[in-house]
Write a protein that holds these residues in place. Structure first.
Motif, PDB file in Angstrom:
ATOM      1  N   ALA B  71      48.440  17.344  29.350  1.00  0.00           N
ATOM      2  CA  ALA B  71      47.934  18.478  29.599  1.00  0.00           C
ATOM      3  C   ALA B  71      48.229  19.470  28.441  1.00  0.00           C
ATOM      4  CB  ALA B  71      48.882  18.927  30.882  1.00  0.00           C
ATOM      5  N   CYS B  72      49.294  19.349  27.751  1.00  0.00           N
ATOM      6  CA  CYS B  72      49.422  20.115  26.802  1.00  0.00           C
ATOM      7  C   CYS B  72      48.606  19.983  25.421  1.00  0.00           C
ATOM      8  CB  CYS B  72      50.825  19.876  25.902  1.00  0.00           C
ATOM      9  SG  CYS B  72      52.383  20.383  26.839  1.00  0.00           S
ATOM     10  N   ALA B  73      48.164  18.742  25.361  1.00  0.00           N
ATOM     11  CA  ALA B  73      46.895  18.423  24.521  1.00  0.00           C
ATOM     12  C   ALA B  73      45.546  19.312  24.827  1.00  0.00           C
ATOM     13  CB  ALA B  73      46.729  16.831  24.385  1.00  0.00           C
ATOM     14  N   VAL B  74      45.426  19.135  25.998  1.00  0.00           N
ATOM     15  CA  VAL B  74      44.028  19.887  26.382  1.00  0.00           C
ATOM     16  C   VAL B  74      44.356  21.501  25.862  1.00  0.00           C
ATOM     17  CG1 VAL B  74      42.860  20.718  28.442  1.00  0.00           C
ATOM     18  CG2 VAL B  74      43.285  18.176  27.959  1.00  0.00           C
ATOM     19  N   GLU B  75      45.315  21.975  26.374  1.00  0.00           N
ATOM     20  CA  GLU B  75      45.622  23.382  26.124  1.00  0.00           C
ATOM     21  C   GLU B  75      45.503  23.868  24.608  1.00  0.00           C
ATOM     22  OE1 GLU B  75      45.219  25.604  28.261  1.00  0.00           O
ATOM     23  OE2 GLU B  75      46.462  27.398  27.472  1.00  0.00           O
ATOM     24  N   MET B  76      45.933  22.853  23.845  1.00  0.00           N
ATOM     25  CA  MET B  76      45.846  23.139  22.312  1.00  0.00           C
ATOM     26  C   MET B  76      44.277  23.099  22.019  1.00  0.00           C
ATOM     27  SD  MET B  76      48.979  20.797  20.682  1.00  0.00           S
ATOM     28  CE  MET B  76      50.726  21.088  20.925  1.00  0.00           C
ATOM     29  N   ILE B  77      43.683  22.388  22.610  1.00  0.00           N
ATOM     30  CA  ILE B  77      42.081  22.024  22.173  1.00  0.00           C
ATOM     31  C   ILE B  77      41.438  23.306  22.568  1.00  0.00           C
ATOM     32  CG2 ILE B  77      39.979  20.920  22.755  1.00  0.00           C
ATOM     33  CD1 ILE B  77      41.570  18.430  23.022  1.00  0.00           C
TER      34      ILE B  77
END
Lengths: 298, 298
Positions: B71-77
């Motif tokens: 979830a965090c990775a998607v928000e970073m993208i």
């Protein structure tokens, strides 16, 4: 042509063919974006990093075809970093490898996006890389995680920030080494560790290769600074003296030209000793590459 | 406050805490770079994409803590794409979420590098994500590969290129849908497919969730365009009418305002039907999120 030059040329061609194929196989990419990616990715260059991936894999008995997607990924990361570094808000360079920089041809927006796309693709290529080989997925994940650290804020991107912050002021030798360790060293070290990991290196092999890589990366950077002073523009693809004109701290400025060249020789000797002492590796290519770098005066 | 609003707020807090922790734990990052990353990553926002990751994982019986790094990775993208889209050479926006955009605060060079660093970290986070869970490494690799495709040249970055190329000319409804399918749709679809994959969805569940996601993504985009016409500046965090002033084609411009709102309702109804017909899922949260979007007139 020396044997090592032939080897380097052949490996570069293998990498370029694989890069070209990967770009072509991507689907649904707007034409201009694909062109902008291709322009910089297939602009020639030494292909040092991907060749290090292949050579390190070979050194520990790995297969070239298994290492190839990872080699291409590293070259994509390197290329994206060059495109972004050249932007007007960064180094503002008009010429790279003897040709207009990406943003001079495609405009700033497209250059930023082509860089983003290459970086993004690099990780996809590594994640897919395991499909075509017998690599353990858990090992590939660890290598991707390391690639992210070494090329991101903790590594290369952080190094670029430090480099910008070091402009127009005099910095110490220690600071200069810290800048380069992250800005260029981390990706070179990663290239060799990646190849070693893909090739199935033992812990002691990986340790020796890491030490080799760290010295090679530093030697390579010092040599680059030396070339900026003494090289000819055509060979290095950018104006001679461009570091000085930007008030960038360099090794020749801090150490003197002769001492800089001594450092390169000393680092390469150390690097080769490390490899030789590890044993059980076919270190011929890596040794030749390290040697080749020290005589690379153009 | 409705139950769904409380749920969304709580999930957003969980995500923000994890993002904050990840930024803090990164080592050797220059202060200014970490600050620039933090400025945009922790700037509030709805956290829709990471919440979709969590909700999709939950819907198929997955564990929140296993889905959280993804979830965090998607928000970073998502955040990196906003930072780069706002740049002077792209959309040239000064305000985002009611605050000055990243480059207005940190300068263009740092904004570009903060975006690069967030994108790079996203893939590292996913690659590490398997460490803390029972996820099969091969499954994680497949999810990373899909993430690269959906956020790169074949997806989101390609969509941004199409969007730029569509400016200042009139485009058809089909073309507009194509732009949005890649520019915003792909990352929303990926968020849900990623959560589903991490959560261990069956093939039929994944198919239903994909159909749901595609409709939700389109509905979300149309709703965004509608809000740009009727919303108030404070609520949407950017000047009302900014699309029109940039000569961007929008759904209200092509379909009319009322018909645009009908589309949103129809798409959400279809999306919910798809979920319900799949069976065997706890689709309550996803259904509520879809409903909540349609009444989101501010």
């Amino acid at each position: 042509m020396e044997a090592i030059q032939i080897y380097l040329k052949q490996r570069a061609q293998v990498v370029e063919k694989a890069l070209e194929r990967d770009l072509t196989e991507m689907t649904g990419v707007p034409d201009t974006l694909r062109e902008a990616m291709r322009y910089s990715l297939l602009a020639g260059g030494k292909r040092l990093r991907p060749i290090l991936v292949l050579s390190a894999a070979e050194a520990v008995g790995g297969k070239e075809e298994e290492a190839l997607p990872f080699a291409c990924a590293v070259e994509m990361i390197h290329t994206y970093s060059l495109i972004h570094d050249d932007l007007p808000s960064m180094d503002d360079d008009d010429v790279r490898r003897g040709r207009p920089t990406n943003h001079k041809v495609f405009g700033e927006a497209m250059a930023i996006l082509a860089g983003d796309a290459l970086l993004t693709r690099a990780f996809g290529l590594m994640a897919q890389g395991a499909r075509y080989s017998n690599l353990e997925p858990a090992r590939v994940l660890a290598l991707i995680a390391e690639g992210s650290a070494r090329s991101g804020a903790e590594g290369m991107v952080g190094g670029q920030v430090k480099d910008i912050q070091a402009e127009n002021r005099s910095i110490s030798l220690e600071e200069l080494q810290d800048v380069h360790r992250s800005k260029t060293g981390d990706l070179i070290t990663y290239s060799i560790r990646l190849g070693a990991g893909v090739g199935g290196a033992s812990d002691s092999q990986l340790e020796a290769l890491t030490g080799f890589a760290e010295r090679l990366g530093l030697a390579f950077q010092i040599q680059d600074d030396v070339l900026d002073v003494i090289g000819d523009q055509e060979a290095i693809g950018k104006p001679v003296g461009s570091d000085e004109s930007k008030n960038k701290s360099t090794y020749p400025a801090l150490l003197g030209l002769e001492e800089s060249r001594n450092w390169v020789r000393r680092l390469v000797a150390e690097a080769k000793d490390l490899l030789a002492s590890a044993g059980g590796m076919d270190d011929r290519r890596l040794t030749e590459i390290a040697d080749y770098l020290t005589v690379r005066d153009r």
